[in-house]
Design a protein around this motif. Structure first.
Motif, PDB file in Angstrom:
ATOM      1  N   LEU A 156       0.853  -1.388  -0.062  1.00 42.77           N
ATOM      2  CA  LEU A 156      -0.019   0.143  -0.010  1.00 42.77           C
ATOM      3  C   LEU A 156       0.930   1.219   0.084  1.00 42.77           C
ATOM      4  CD1 LEU A 156      -2.985  -0.969   2.353  1.00 42.77           C
ATOM      5  CD2 LEU A 156      -3.105  -0.668  -0.205  1.00 42.77           C
ATOM      6  N   VAL A 157       1.883   1.131   0.600  1.00 47.77           N
ATOM      7  CA  VAL A 157       2.985   2.414   0.732  1.00 47.77           C
ATOM      8  C   VAL A 157       3.763   2.678  -0.413  1.00 47.77           C
ATOM      9  CG1 VAL A 157       4.798   3.205   1.978  1.00 47.77           C
ATOM     10  CG2 VAL A 157       2.816   2.487   3.296  1.00 47.77           C
ATOM     11  N   THR A 158       4.317   1.546  -1.147  1.00 47.94           N
ATOM     12  CA  THR A 158       5.181   1.551  -2.048  1.00 47.94           C
ATOM     13  C   THR A 158       4.744   1.235  -3.551  1.00 47.94           C
ATOM     14  OG1 THR A 158       6.041  -0.802  -1.742  1.00 47.94           O
ATOM     15  CG2 THR A 158       7.169   1.136  -0.433  1.00 47.94           C
ATOM     16  N   TYR A 159       3.416   0.551  -3.563  1.00 51.64           N
ATOM     17  CA  TYR A 159       3.218   0.155  -4.799  1.00 51.64           C
ATOM     18  C   TYR A 159       1.585   0.926  -5.397  1.00 51.64           C
ATOM     19  CZ  TYR A 159       3.125  -2.626  -8.940  1.00 51.64           C
ATOM     20  OH  TYR A 159       3.234  -3.095 -10.297  1.00 51.64           O
ATOM     21  N   PRO A 160       1.531   1.144  -6.560  1.00 51.73           N
ATOM     22  CA  PRO A 160       2.747   1.353  -7.641  1.00 51.73           C
ATOM     23  C   PRO A 160       3.785   2.450  -7.381  1.00 51.73           C
ATOM     24  CG  PRO A 160       0.629   2.070  -8.325  1.00 51.73           C
ATOM     25  CD  PRO A 160      -0.003   1.527  -6.972  1.00 51.73           C
ATOM     26  N   PRO A 161       4.791   2.465  -7.885  1.00 51.19           N
ATOM     27  CA  PRO A 161       5.683   3.545  -7.558  1.00 51.19           C
ATOM     28  C   PRO A 161       5.205   4.703  -7.781  1.00 51.19           C
ATOM     29  CG  PRO A 161       6.756   1.743  -8.672  1.00 51.19           C
ATOM     30  CD  PRO A 161       5.298   1.502  -8.831  1.00 51.19           C
TER      31      PRO A 161
ATOM     32  N   GLY B 251       5.715   8.809  -9.155  1.00 50.63           N
ATOM     33  CA  GLY B 251       6.619   9.484  -9.983  1.00 50.63           C
ATOM     34  C   GLY B 251       7.077   8.398 -11.186  1.00 50.63           C
ATOM     35  N   MET B 252       6.717   7.326 -11.409  1.00 49.39           N
ATOM     36  CA  MET B 252       7.124   6.445 -12.502  1.00 49.39           C
ATOM     37  C   MET B 252       5.761   6.147 -13.497  1.00 49.39           C
ATOM     38  SD  MET B 252       9.439   3.664 -11.139  1.00 49.39           S
ATOM     39  CE  MET B 252       9.882   2.970 -12.532  1.00 49.39           C
ATOM     40  N   ALA B 253       5.976   6.576 -14.798  1.00 48.96           N
ATOM     41  CA  ALA B 253       4.770   6.317 -15.458  1.00 48.96           C
ATOM     42  C   ALA B 253       4.891   4.800 -16.141  1.00 48.96           C
ATOM     43  CB  ALA B 253       4.843   7.047 -16.733  1.00 48.96           C
ATOM     44  N   LEU B 254       4.386   3.795 -15.398  1.00 49.88           N
ATOM     45  CA  LEU B 254       4.463   2.375 -15.734  1.00 49.88           C
ATOM     46  C   LEU B 254       3.160   2.124 -16.681  1.00 49.88           C
ATOM     47  CD1 LEU B 254       5.622   0.736 -12.618  1.00 49.88           C
ATOM     48  CD2 LEU B 254       7.045   1.116 -14.793  1.00 49.88           C
TER      49      LEU B 254
ATOM     50  N   ARG C 157      -0.411  -3.884 -13.020  1.00 49.01           N
ATOM     51  CA  ARG C 157      -1.422  -4.960 -12.906  1.00 49.01           C
ATOM     52  C   ARG C 157      -0.536  -6.415 -12.789  1.00 49.01           C
ATOM     53  NH1 ARG C 157      -6.931  -4.080 -15.517  1.00 49.01           N
ATOM     54  NH2 ARG C 157      -7.328  -6.221 -15.222  1.00 49.01           N
ATOM     55  N   LYS C 158       0.495  -6.419 -13.309  1.00 46.33           N
ATOM     56  CA  LYS C 158       1.366  -7.781 -13.136  1.00 46.33           C
ATOM     57  C   LYS C 158       1.913  -7.537 -11.831  1.00 46.33           C
ATOM     58  CE  LYS C 158       0.679 -10.202 -16.454  1.00 46.33           C
ATOM     59  NZ  LYS C 158       0.088 -11.685 -16.356  1.00 46.33           N
ATOM     60  N   GLY C 159       2.139  -6.503 -11.381  1.00 47.26           N
ATOM     61  CA  GLY C 159       3.066  -6.382  -9.902  1.00 47.26           C
ATOM     62  C   GLY C 159       1.936  -6.590  -8.985  1.00 47.26           C
ATOM     63  N   TYR C 160       0.709  -6.777  -9.004  1.00 47.78           N
ATOM     64  CA  TYR C 160      -0.051  -7.048  -8.071  1.00 47.78           C
ATOM     65  C   TYR C 160      -0.025  -8.835  -8.114  1.00 47.78           C
ATOM     66  CZ  TYR C 160      -1.788  -2.511  -7.291  1.00 47.78           C
ATOM     67  OH  TYR C 160      -1.875  -1.020  -7.080  1.00 47.78           O
ATOM     68  N   HIS C 161       0.242  -9.323  -9.244  1.00 49.91           N
ATOM     69  CA  HIS C 161       0.445 -10.848  -9.359  1.00 49.91           C
ATOM     70  C   HIS C 161       1.486 -11.222  -8.441  1.00 49.91           C
ATOM     71  CE1 HIS C 161      -2.267 -11.639 -13.207  1.00 49.91           C
ATOM     72  NE2 HIS C 161      -2.390 -10.454 -12.597  1.00 49.91           N
ATOM     73  N   VAL C 162       2.494 -10.519  -8.357  1.00 49.61           N
ATOM     74  CA  VAL C 162       3.803 -10.650  -7.655  1.00 49.61           C
ATOM     75  C   VAL C 162       3.191 -10.657  -5.987  1.00 49.61           C
ATOM     76  CG1 VAL C 162       5.990 -10.005  -7.203  1.00 49.61           C
ATOM     77  CG2 VAL C 162       5.504 -10.030  -9.176  1.00 49.61           C
ATOM     78  N   VAL C 163       2.430  -9.647  -5.656  1.00 50.11           N
ATOM     79  CA  VAL C 163       2.082  -9.490  -4.413  1.00 50.11           C
ATOM     80  C   VAL C 163       1.023 -10.837  -3.966  1.00 50.11           C
ATOM     81  CG1 VAL C 163       0.492  -8.194  -2.808  1.00 50.11           C
ATOM     82  CG2 VAL C 163       2.060  -7.069  -4.545  1.00 50.11           C
TER      83      VAL C 163
END
Length: 152
Positions: free
Chosen positions: A28-33, A35-38, A44-50
């Protein structure tokens, strides 16, 4: 009440709950980063890693507790989606604001269910294996099938 008793009856369950809270808080604090335009797909794939980080250790160490957590999470997600879709007041508006950041062309219609599908994809193998798999050799990999496939 019995859920609280179940969780607090074991130090392993308490440790798993603490681990889950740390992973969720860090996410919740760090993701998504900021200032970065991802691209949304990458976010969404980052949430799969979570999901992999949350569900993998749970399945390995406390599968019964994880199955209970899957059910509670599913109930919470469905309830929140109903509240969001109902457009009734500030809570609905806030949920819409959060969800709209992650929508793409696959999320059409009134209901947004991709997060529910992600959870079900992880949970169903665990739920089914708890009832149908008796071979201890396969007990490790089969319940993790959804987590491993979705986490990749």
């Amino acid at each position: 009440l019995w859920v609280g008793l179940h969780v607090t009856a074991s130090t392993d369950r308490m440790a798993l709950l603490g681990y889950w809270l740390v992973v969720l808080a860090l996410t919740l604090v760090t993701y998504p980063p900021r200032g970065m335009a991802l691209p949304k797909t990458i976010v969404r794939k980052g949430y799969h890693v979570v999901a992999l980080l949350l569900f993998g250790p749970g399945q390995m160490l406390q599968p019964e507790t994880l199955r209970l957590a899957y059910a509670a999470s599913l109930a919470l997600m469905v309830t929140m989606e109903i509240v969001r879709a109902s457009r009734l007041g500030q809570i609905s508006d806030r949920l819409q604001c959060i969800v709209s950041k992650h929508l793409d062309e696959r999320d059409g219609g009134v209901l947004v269910l991709t997060h529910v599908y992600l959870l079900l994809g992880c949970a169903i193998p665990s739920w089914l294996c708890s009832h149908f798999v008796k071979d201890k050799e396969m007990d490790i990999l089969l319940p993790l099938a959804g987590v491993l496939i979705i986490g990749c």
